[in-house]
Design a protein around this motif. Structure first.
Motif, PDB file in Angstrom:
ATOM      1  N   VAL A  73       0.842  -1.188   0.000  1.00  0.00           N
ATOM      2  CA  VAL A  73       0.000   0.000   0.000  1.00  0.00           C
ATOM      3  C   VAL A  73       0.884   1.246   0.000  1.00  0.00           C
ATOM      4  CG1 VAL A  73      -1.907  -1.115   1.250  1.00  0.00           C
ATOM      5  CG2 VAL A  73      -0.122   0.100   2.529  1.00  0.00           C
ATOM      6  N   ILE A  74       0.251   2.361  -0.310  1.00  0.00           N
ATOM      7  CA  ILE A  74       0.871   3.672  -0.129  1.00  0.00           C
ATOM      8  C   ILE A  74       0.285   4.273   1.143  1.00  0.00           C
ATOM      9  CG2 ILE A  74       1.164   5.978  -1.113  1.00  0.00           C
ATOM     10  CD1 ILE A  74       0.450   4.630  -3.864  1.00  0.00           C
ATOM     11  N   ILE A  75       1.127   4.748   2.023  1.00  0.00           N
ATOM     12  CA  ILE A  75       0.663   5.454   3.219  1.00  0.00           C
ATOM     13  C   ILE A  75       0.943   6.941   3.002  1.00  0.00           C
ATOM     14  CG2 ILE A  75       0.953   5.783   5.705  1.00  0.00           C
ATOM     15  CD1 ILE A  75       1.865   2.853   5.862  1.00  0.00           C
ATOM     16  N   ALA A  76      -0.114   7.743   2.902  1.00  0.00           N
ATOM     17  CA  ALA A  76       0.014   9.190   2.719  1.00  0.00           C
ATOM     18  C   ALA A  76      -0.207   9.850   4.074  1.00  0.00           C
ATOM     19  CB  ALA A  76      -0.995   9.688   1.690  1.00  0.00           C
ATOM     20  N   ARG A 161      -0.811  25.619   7.646  1.00  0.00           N
ATOM     21  CA  ARG A 161      -1.445  25.062   6.454  1.00  0.00           C
ATOM     22  C   ARG A 161      -0.470  25.103   5.286  1.00  0.00           C
ATOM     23  NH1 ARG A 161      -5.418  22.311   8.824  1.00  0.00           N
ATOM     24  NH2 ARG A 161      -6.672  23.651  10.185  1.00  0.00           N
ATOM     25  N   LYS A 162      -0.217  23.958   4.692  1.00  0.00           N
ATOM     26  CA  LYS A 162       0.636  23.876   3.514  1.00  0.00           C
ATOM     27  C   LYS A 162      -0.062  23.005   2.470  1.00  0.00           C
ATOM     28  CE  LYS A 162       5.219  24.692   5.494  1.00  0.00           C
ATOM     29  NZ  LYS A 162       5.457  25.923   4.739  1.00  0.00           N
ATOM     30  N   PRO A 163       0.092  23.340   1.193  1.00  0.00           N
ATOM     31  CA  PRO A 163      -0.608  22.583   0.145  1.00  0.00           C
ATOM     32  C   PRO A 163      -0.086  21.155   0.031  1.00  0.00           C
ATOM     33  CG  PRO A 163       0.963  24.122  -0.817  1.00  0.00           C
ATOM     34  CD  PRO A 163       0.906  24.433   0.644  1.00  0.00           C
ATOM     35  N   TYR A 164      -0.955  20.281  -0.455  1.00  0.00           N
ATOM     36  CA  TYR A 164      -0.586  18.891  -0.719  1.00  0.00           C
ATOM     37  C   TYR A 164      -0.011  18.804  -2.127  1.00  0.00           C
ATOM     38  CZ  TYR A 164      -2.561  16.865   3.517  1.00  0.00           C
ATOM     39  OH  TYR A 164      -2.790  16.508   4.825  1.00  0.00           O
ATOM     40  N   LEU A 175       1.181   3.089  -9.291  1.00  0.00           N
ATOM     41  CA  LEU A 175       1.322   1.810  -8.592  1.00  0.00           C
ATOM     42  C   LEU A 175       0.020   1.026  -8.530  1.00  0.00           C
ATOM     43  CD1 LEU A 175       3.619   2.894  -5.612  1.00  0.00           C
ATOM     44  CD2 LEU A 175       4.285   1.733  -7.725  1.00  0.00           C
ATOM     45  N   LYS A 176      -1.111   1.747  -8.660  1.00  0.00           N
ATOM     46  CA  LYS A 176      -2.436   1.102  -8.602  1.00  0.00           C
ATOM     47  C   LYS A 176      -2.602   0.293  -7.316  1.00  0.00           C
ATOM     48  CE  LYS A 176      -3.173   0.916 -13.592  1.00  0.00           C
ATOM     49  NZ  LYS A 176      -2.159   1.949 -13.875  1.00  0.00           N
ATOM     50  N   GLN A 177      -2.149   0.885  -6.223  1.00  0.00           N
ATOM     51  CA  GLN A 177      -2.280   0.282  -4.896  1.00  0.00           C
ATOM     52  C   GLN A 177      -3.226   1.126  -4.044  1.00  0.00           C
ATOM     53  OE1 GLN A 177       1.690   0.182  -3.330  1.00  0.00           O
ATOM     54  NE2 GLN A 177       2.364  -1.472  -4.681  1.00  0.00           N
ATOM     55  N   PRO A 178      -3.856   0.519  -3.025  1.00  0.00           N
ATOM     56  CA  PRO A 178      -4.651   1.328  -2.101  1.00  0.00           C
ATOM     57  C   PRO A 178      -3.784   2.374  -1.407  1.00  0.00           C
ATOM     58  CG  PRO A 178      -5.071  -1.020  -1.783  1.00  0.00           C
ATOM     59  CD  PRO A 178      -3.885  -0.918  -2.695  1.00  0.00           C
ATOM     60  N   CYS A 179      -4.375   3.514  -1.131  1.00  0.00           N
ATOM     61  CA  CYS A 179      -3.692   4.573  -0.392  1.00  0.00           C
ATOM     62  C   CYS A 179      -4.324   4.681   0.995  1.00  0.00           C
ATOM     63  CB  CYS A 179      -3.797   5.897  -1.137  1.00  0.00           C
ATOM     64  SG  CYS A 179      -3.062   7.284  -0.242  1.00  0.00           S
ATOM     65  N   ILE A 180      -3.489   4.604   2.026  1.00  0.00           N
ATOM     66  CA  ILE A 180      -3.969   4.716   3.400  1.00  0.00           C
ATOM     67  C   ILE A 180      -3.617   6.097   3.934  1.00  0.00           C
ATOM     68  CG2 ILE A 180      -3.974   3.648   5.687  1.00  0.00           C
ATOM     69  CD1 ILE A 180      -4.700   1.705   3.403  1.00  0.00           C
ATOM     70  N   PRO A 181      -4.586   7.001   4.117  1.00  0.00           N
ATOM     71  CA  PRO A 181      -4.280   8.291   4.734  1.00  0.00           C
ATOM     72  C   PRO A 181      -3.921   8.081   6.214  1.00  0.00           C
ATOM     73  CG  PRO A 181      -6.408   8.319   3.580  1.00  0.00           C
ATOM     74  CD  PRO A 181      -5.999   6.894   3.721  1.00  0.00           C
ATOM     75  N   ALA A 182      -3.014   8.888   6.722  1.00  0.00           N
ATOM     76  CA  ALA A 182      -2.617   8.781   8.137  1.00  0.00           C
ATOM     77  C   ALA A 182      -2.573  10.170   8.753  1.00  0.00           C
ATOM     78  CB  ALA A 182      -1.264   8.089   8.270  1.00  0.00           C
ATOM     79  N   GLN A 222      -9.975  14.605  -1.601  1.00  0.00           N
ATOM     80  CA  GLN A 222     -10.408  13.722  -0.510  1.00  0.00           C
ATOM     81  C   GLN A 222      -9.272  13.443   0.475  1.00  0.00           C
ATOM     82  OE1 GLN A 222     -12.447  10.118  -1.839  1.00  0.00           O
ATOM     83  NE2 GLN A 222     -13.200  11.199  -3.644  1.00  0.00           N
ATOM     84  N   LEU A 223      -8.074  13.200  -0.058  1.00  0.00           N
ATOM     85  CA  LEU A 223      -6.931  12.913   0.798  1.00  0.00           C
ATOM     86  C   LEU A 223      -6.663  14.068   1.754  1.00  0.00           C
ATOM     87  CD1 LEU A 223      -4.426  11.172   1.540  1.00  0.00           C
ATOM     88  CD2 LEU A 223      -3.193  12.413  -0.267  1.00  0.00           C
ATOM     89  N   GLU A 224      -6.575  15.269   1.224  1.00  0.00           N
ATOM     90  CA  GLU A 224      -6.284  16.432   2.067  1.00  0.00           C
ATOM     91  C   GLU A 224      -7.372  16.651   3.114  1.00  0.00           C
ATOM     92  OE1 GLU A 224      -5.225  21.205   1.740  1.00  0.00           O
ATOM     93  OE2 GLU A 224      -5.269  19.962  -0.056  1.00  0.00           O
TER      94      GLU A 224
END
Length: 249
Positions: A73-76, A161-164, A175-182, A222-224
């Motif tokens: 996975v990707i962890i963002a 506050r800083k931009p993503y 990568l076409k992998q799930p991304c897990i926000p943290a 959505q991620l931000e």
């Protein structure tokens, strides 16, 4: 006025932590040079030591919430200080990080980062750096693991506050992998700069996965929103008001 006794404890904690990093780096060096497994065991040992000493030396307790990622996975992640790196690395089975290129040349950290398969990025070259990052990530995918990227590209103080940056979306698409926000609140207790460490409960929380296939613009939005909103909640839980800090800044 900061507590002078806590400041002294913080100073001693920092000194012993980096001394432990050096000692463990030397002790594990032969194994780490022979096998990436040795490098990972060394870094896990350091992470556990840092978290244990932080608890009793400066009063920082740590907690991991949510389902800990274990597959490819990707962890963002939100990045507020060295502490969120330590917590994430200790929590997940096989983390490797997207990290600024300069760190790859630092003693101990740089050597072990290379052995773990961390991917250096030249932050000054923007588009070229993103293209090279994707290529380098593809090169380092021989073994399954969790790729950790800090979407804002740097440590961000609580309330700031800083931009993503678009690099996270490029990796997600490629990568076409799930991304897990943290999300996290660690900067309330362990700041990105300075010596003082404040007692309290530092949290990293893994949020619901974002499955492959979300359009780039929607993905970034959505991620931000998810990471920032949950991080704000965790900071409020710690007694810190992010909106007030943002206004004062």
């Amino acid at each position: 006025m900061k507590n002078p006794v806590q400041w002294l404890r913080s100073f001693v904690f920092i000194v012993q932590m980096y001394l432990a990093m050096l000692v463990l780096g030397i002790v594990f060096a032969p194994w780490a040079m022979a096998s990436p497994k040795g490098a990972r065991v060394a870094c896990k040992s350091f992470a556990r030591w840092a978290l244990w000493t932080a608890r009793w030396m400066v009063g920082i307790r740590t907690e991991v919430r949510g389902l800990v990622p274990s597959g490819e996975v990707i962890i963002a992640a939100k990045h507020q200080s060295f502490l969120d790196i330590i917590i994430i690395f200790n929590a997940v089975p096989s983390a490797r990080f997207i990290m600024k290129r300069e760190l790859m040349w630092t003693p101990v950290i740089g050597v072990y980062a290379k052995r773990l398969g961390c991917v250096p990025v030249d932050r000054g070259k923007r588009g070229a750096a993103i293209a090279k990052m994707v290529k380098d990530v593809a090169k380092e995918t021989k073994e399954p693991g969790q790729l950790v990227i800090y979407s804002q590209g740097t440590r961000v103080a609580p309330g700031a506050r800083k931009p993503y940056k678009i690099g996270t979306a490029v990796l997600y698409e490629g990568l076409k992998q799930p991304c897990i926000p943290a999300a996290t609140n660690v900067g309330v207790f362990w700041p990105r700069t300075g010596i003082y460490r404040k007692p309290g409960l530092a949290v990293v929380e893994f949020l619901e996965p974002m499955q492959p296939g979300i359009a780039r613009g929607d993905f970034m939005e959505q991620l931000e929103a998810r990471v920032e909103n949950r991080s704000d909640d965790l900071m409020r839980e710690a007694g810190f008001e992010p909106e007030q800090a943002a206004v004062q800044a």
